[in-house]
Design an enzyme around this catalytic site. Sequence first.
Site, short mmCIF file in Angstrom:
data_model
loop_
_atom_site.label_atom_id
_atom_site.label_comp_id
_atom_site.label_asym_id
_atom_site.label_seq_id
_atom_site.Cartn_x
_atom_site.Cartn_y
_atom_site.Cartn_z
N GLY A 111 26.31 47.55 35.18
CA GLY A 111 27.10 46.82 34.19
C GLY A 111 26.71 45.36 34.15
O GLY A 111 26.15 44.83 35.11
N GLY A 113 28.15 41.44 32.36
CA GLY A 113 29.21 40.78 31.62
C GLY A 113 28.94 39.31 31.48
O GLY A 113 27.83 38.83 31.74
N TYR A 114 29.96 38.57 31.05
CA TYR A 114 29.82 37.14 30.86
C TYR A 114 29.37 36.44 32.14
O TYR A 114 28.62 35.47 32.09
CB TYR A 114 31.17 36.54 30.43
N THR A 115 29.85 36.93 33.28
CA THR A 115 29.65 36.22 34.55
C THR A 115 28.66 36.88 35.47
O THR A 115 27.86 36.20 36.12
CB THR A 115 31.01 36.10 35.28
N LYS A 116 28.68 38.21 35.54
CA LYS A 116 27.96 38.87 36.64
C LYS A 116 27.21 40.11 36.21
O LYS A 116 27.46 40.67 35.13
CB LYS A 116 28.96 39.24 37.74
N VAL A 118 26.17 43.97 37.87
CA VAL A 118 26.47 44.93 38.93
C VAL A 118 25.29 45.90 38.99
O VAL A 118 24.93 46.50 37.98
CB VAL A 118 27.78 45.70 38.65
N LYS A 132 27.04 42.78 43.39
CA LYS A 132 27.51 41.93 42.31
C LYS A 132 26.86 40.57 42.48
O LYS A 132 26.92 39.98 43.57
CB LYS A 132 29.03 41.79 42.33
N ASP A 241 43.51 42.40 33.52
CA ASP A 241 42.57 43.16 32.68
C ASP A 241 42.59 44.61 33.16
O ASP A 241 41.72 45.07 33.89
CB ASP A 241 41.17 42.57 32.78
#
Length: 458
Positions: A111, A113-116, A118, A132, A241
């Site tokens: 995965g 995302g905006y930050t990290k 995986v 991560k 979330d």
Amino acid sequence: MGSSVRAAALLALLVLSILLSLLISSLQQFGSKTSRFSNAPSDEEKKSLLNQQLNARRSEILPLLPHDFQTFHPDLDPEVEARLWTELARGSSATLGCGSLVDMQAQEVLGSGYTKLVVKVSLAGGQPAALKLVNEKGIDMGKCLEEFQDPHGCRELVSYKLKKEMVLFQRLQHPNIIQLKGHCSGEAGGRVTVILEQGNPLQMIQLLQSPWEDRFRVCLDLARLLHFLSRSPLGSVALLDFQPRQFVTVSGSLKLTDLDDASARETTCRTDADCLLQFPHRNFTLPCSARGMCEGLNEKMNIYNAYRYFFTYLLPHQAPPGLTHLVDQIMNSTGELKADINQTLEAFERILLLYQSGLHLDNLPPSITKDYTVMRGMATSGNVEYRCWPSYSQQGCVLSVHSAKEAAHICNSHSQCTSFTLSGQKTWTGRLLASFRSNFSQLVSDDSSDVYVRQRKL
């Protein structure tokens, strides 16, 4: 750890980061290139603003640390902060460090995302893990670079979300939260990698097609998790979330894998109107306590999210007839927020007890197996199988049963069924797996199985 090993680990992280950035396609653009400032700040002003954000991120983490560490000032220099993370890790059950990342094999990106990012990896010796790390091509990194033009400072700023999550994994240890195995920090304030137990992303479509027993397990695990979060070492924790994508399964057990948006803050209030829980189709107002806090708001938020994202879809469908009234009670109490998490978990545990013990089958006639001939220590071959849904086998009809009595009841309800076999295989509850068939050609010896042949149509 020797300097050469550490250098190799850091080099591996750098190479991995570059390779992973190539695997991520169609990332959202960083947004408008127009500066946020009507008058562009000087380099010194940018540095001051970035430091303010860094200190704000540190201040978010400090309340989450054990009391022994909360004396650290938010404005930490890199060396002091490095010692903090070293000491914190020393008191944790997590044992893996930078050395474990040498010679690792990256398998796939799970995965981004905006930050990290995986990443699914295999560590030295074949040990599976999930890493991560900061998404160098992510939205957060892009916005920071656009604003401050400081790669090192931006990487440090973005990495604080990973550091916060690492602290939460250390403080919130529970069988239904993914296990923290270790972490690796690069140069001071630089790259951070969190090493986690590896799980399988929760596939809701696949889960919807699974036997009720497996769907019940997910809901039970979730109730146990929320019970822990309501009285965790950090107080009552809300999952802000709350989505199925935040969970994975490990050997069939549900585990929370994202703690980015976990909050242990209590909501202050003056009147009950300040304690409003808003959802797309329902609103709830909770009482404002004498001490000016919205009583149970975090807990109730978690319960209702569990109801609307999990219980609604997984719990009622195909529940055993002897348990449907208890399932309906859970659906009503959680959907209307009439019960707290203690009462909710007690209801789940009661269903589990009845299901494992077979007490929900008391209305079945004891002589239901009298029309079956039992072949002890035998199995069938040349089987003519039929399919039923949901089944533990896609090729046939394999269901879990408490005993031969329940299996006979199921066989009697299937017009195709002429026999069933009880093997030594069991489900997570200890129930037996029974294979139902329309015919077979012969019996073969098998000490672990018994065959029940139906003698006449009922």
